[in-house]
Design an enzyme around this catalytic site. Structure first.
Site, PDB file in Angstrom:
ATOM      1  N   MET A  14     -13.482 -16.147   7.943  1.00 25.77           N
ATOM      2  CA  MET A  14     -12.606 -17.034   7.177  1.00 25.77           C
ATOM      3  C   MET A  14     -11.351 -17.377   7.979  1.00 25.77           C
ATOM      4  O   MET A  14     -10.837 -16.542   8.725  1.00 25.77           O
ATOM      5  CB  MET A  14     -12.146 -16.331   5.893  1.00 25.77           C
ATOM      6  CG  MET A  14     -13.238 -15.982   4.929  1.00 25.77           C
ATOM      7  SD  MET A  14     -13.975 -17.403   4.124  1.00 25.77           S
ATOM      8  CE  MET A  14     -12.627 -17.959   3.087  1.00 25.77           C
ATOM      9  N   ASN A  15     -10.860 -18.576   7.781  1.00 26.13           N
ATOM     10  CA  ASN A  15      -9.559 -18.986   8.323  1.00 26.13           C
ATOM     11  C   ASN A  15      -9.450 -18.916   9.844  1.00 26.13           C
ATOM     12  O   ASN A  15      -8.368 -18.697  10.386  1.00 26.13           O
ATOM     13  CB  ASN A  15      -8.415 -18.148   7.728  1.00 26.13           C
ATOM     14  CG  ASN A  15      -8.386 -18.225   6.215  1.00 26.13           C
ATOM     15  OD1 ASN A  15      -8.859 -19.204   5.648  1.00 26.13           O
ATOM     16  ND2 ASN A  15      -7.853 -17.204   5.578  1.00 26.13           N
ATOM     17  N   GLY A  17     -10.395 -21.475  11.745  1.00 23.27           N
ATOM     18  CA  GLY A  17     -10.175 -22.834  12.240  1.00 23.27           C
ATOM     19  C   GLY A  17     -11.444 -23.639  12.452  1.00 23.27           C
ATOM     20  O   GLY A  17     -11.466 -24.574  13.244  1.00 23.27           O
ATOM     21  N   SER A  19     -13.046 -25.746  10.290  1.00 24.79           N
ATOM     22  CA  SER A  19     -12.913 -27.135   9.837  1.00 24.79           C
ATOM     23  C   SER A  19     -12.013 -27.930  10.768  1.00 24.79           C
ATOM     24  O   SER A  19     -12.252 -29.105  11.036  1.00 24.79           O
ATOM     25  CB  SER A  19     -12.365 -27.170   8.410  1.00 24.79           C
ATOM     26  OG  SER A  19     -13.260 -26.523   7.548  1.00 24.79           O
ATOM     27  N   GLU A  92     -19.546 -25.725   6.643  1.00 22.90           N
ATOM     28  CA  GLU A  92     -19.988 -24.707   5.683  1.00 22.90           C
ATOM     29  C   GLU A  92     -21.509 -24.503   5.709  1.00 22.90           C
ATOM     30  O   GLU A  92     -22.171 -24.465   4.673  1.00 22.90           O
ATOM     31  CB  GLU A  92     -19.535 -25.077   4.263  1.00 22.90           C
ATOM     32  CG  GLU A  92     -18.054 -25.372   4.125  1.00 22.90           C
ATOM     33  CD  GLU A  92     -17.167 -24.142   4.052  1.00 22.90           C
ATOM     34  OE1 GLU A  92     -17.652 -23.027   4.350  1.00 22.90           O
ATOM     35  OE2 GLU A  92     -15.988 -24.306   3.716  1.00 22.90           O
ATOM     36  N   GLN A  94     -23.275 -22.063   6.071  1.00 25.34           N
ATOM     37  CA  GLN A  94     -23.789 -20.874   5.385  1.00 25.34           C
ATOM     38  C   GLN A  94     -24.338 -21.158   3.994  1.00 25.34           C
ATOM     39  O   GLN A  94     -25.204 -20.447   3.504  1.00 25.34           O
ATOM     40  CB  GLN A  94     -22.698 -19.791   5.305  1.00 25.34           C
ATOM     41  CG  GLN A  94     -21.554 -20.069   4.331  1.00 25.34           C
ATOM     42  CD  GLN A  94     -20.423 -20.887   4.928  1.00 25.34           C
ATOM     43  OE1 GLN A  94     -20.508 -21.354   6.046  1.00 25.34           O
ATOM     44  NE2 GLN A  94     -19.357 -21.070   4.161  1.00 25.34           N
ATOM     45  N   CYS A 153      -4.318  -6.102  11.652  1.00 28.13           N
ATOM     46  CA  CYS A 153      -3.991  -5.559  12.975  1.00 28.13           C
ATOM     47  C   CYS A 153      -4.321  -6.639  14.010  1.00 28.13           C
ATOM     48  O   CYS A 153      -4.626  -7.765  13.647  1.00 28.13           O
ATOM     49  CB  CYS A 153      -4.759  -4.257  13.249  1.00 28.13           C
ATOM     50  SG  CYS A 153      -6.531  -4.486  13.552  1.00 28.13           S
ATOM     51  N   CYS A 187     -10.983  -6.825  10.888  1.00 34.47           N
ATOM     52  CA  CYS A 187     -11.776  -6.056  11.839  1.00 34.47           C
ATOM     53  C   CYS A 187     -12.629  -5.069  11.045  1.00 34.47           C
ATOM     54  O   CYS A 187     -12.440  -4.896   9.837  1.00 34.47           O
ATOM     55  CB  CYS A 187     -10.866  -5.322  12.814  1.00 34.47           C
ATOM     56  SG  CYS A 187      -9.946  -3.956  12.053  1.00 34.47           S
ATOM     57  N   HIS A 190     -10.597  -2.193   9.236  1.00 32.16           N
ATOM     58  CA  HIS A 190      -9.925  -2.567   7.993  1.00 32.16           C
ATOM     59  C   HIS A 190     -10.890  -3.043   6.916  1.00 32.16           C
ATOM     60  O   HIS A 190     -10.566  -3.034   5.731  1.00 32.16           O
ATOM     61  CB  HIS A 190      -8.820  -3.590   8.284  1.00 32.16           C
ATOM     62  CG  HIS A 190      -7.610  -2.954   8.876  1.00 32.16           C
ATOM     63  ND1 HIS A 190      -7.180  -3.199  10.161  1.00 32.16           N
ATOM     64  CD2 HIS A 190      -6.763  -2.020   8.357  1.00 32.16           C
ATOM     65  CE1 HIS A 190      -6.114  -2.458  10.416  1.00 32.16           C
ATOM     66  NE2 HIS A 190      -5.844  -1.732   9.342  1.00 32.16           N
TER      67      HIS A 190
HETATM   68 ZN   LIG Z   1      -7.776  -4.604  11.595  1.00 33.99          ZN
END
Ligand SMILES: [Zn+2]
Length: 200
Positions: A14-15, A17, A19, A92, A94, A153, A187, A190
């Site tokens: 996600m996010n 870049g 698009s 999109e 997916q 991170c 990551c 996280h």
């Molecule tokens: Zn992380």
């Protein structure tokens, strides 16, 4: 850009870049007055049907195609449009089903010699491959990644973490839930960390 008829899949979290890159690629063809066919699944109507927008505010019009109908949509398009298509861009990816992706490869790349660049998320918030992306990975001549860093991170982000309206991570639920939840690129460390929170 050189016209090489092959299917390229550019995946990301996600996010990252996606698009924005699609819109930039579209612009590069359009300034040369070339006919680019832009396809987006009709399931994604966050920005209005058939509009692709980037977080930086750029917008382009796209053809909204209902997942599961790509084969008939493309057949109809090629039957009714004489103009040469220089490239097909898919947003999109997916959200399309396997046969949609196979139809694009067969009817556009193999039959019409039209190169395709498909952008999409590789995995859902549970870490499972999306159907459309799995199909794209299987049939792509070239696979690239648009990289971005973890929201918590500076490690490379490889997963998408869903958060509820209290800002807590969610690990159960439907694969597709547009608009109600917030997602962050994370990551792996996280992704499995239950203590991460976002401010909502
Ligand atoms: Zn992380």
């Amino acid at each position: 850009m050189i016209k090489i008829a092959k299917f390229r899949f550019k995946h990301a979290v996600m996010n990252a870049g996606k698009s924005q890159e699609l819109i930039r690629t579209h612009y590069n063809y359009k300034v040369k007055n070339q006919n680019v066919l832009v396809l987006t699944p009709s399931i994604d109507n966050r920005n209005g049907i058939g509009i692709i927008s980037s977080r930086t505010g750029d917008k382009i019009n796209a053809n909204s195609v209902m997942p599961g109908t790509m084969r008939s949509w493309l057949t109809n398009y090629f039957d009714n449009n004489e103009e040469d298509v220089i490239c097909i861009l898919i947003d999109e990816t997916q959200f399309f089903i396997k046969d949609d992706i196979l139809a694009i490869k067969e009817l556009a790349v193999l039959t019409k010699d039209i190169p395709v660049i498909a952008y999409g998320l590789k995995v859902d918030f549970k870490g499972e491959l999306f159907e459309g992306s799995a199909a794209a990975i299987a049939i792509a001549e070239e696979i690239n990644e648009i990289e971005t860093v973890c929201a918590f991170c500076n490690s490379k982000s490889i997963m998408n973490l869903r958060f509820d309206n209290k800002g807590q991570p969610v690990r159960e639920g439907d694969q597709i839930q547009i608009g109600d939840s917030e997602y962050k690129p994370v990551c792996h460390k996280h992704y499995i960390d239950d203590n991460v929170r976002i401010i909502v």
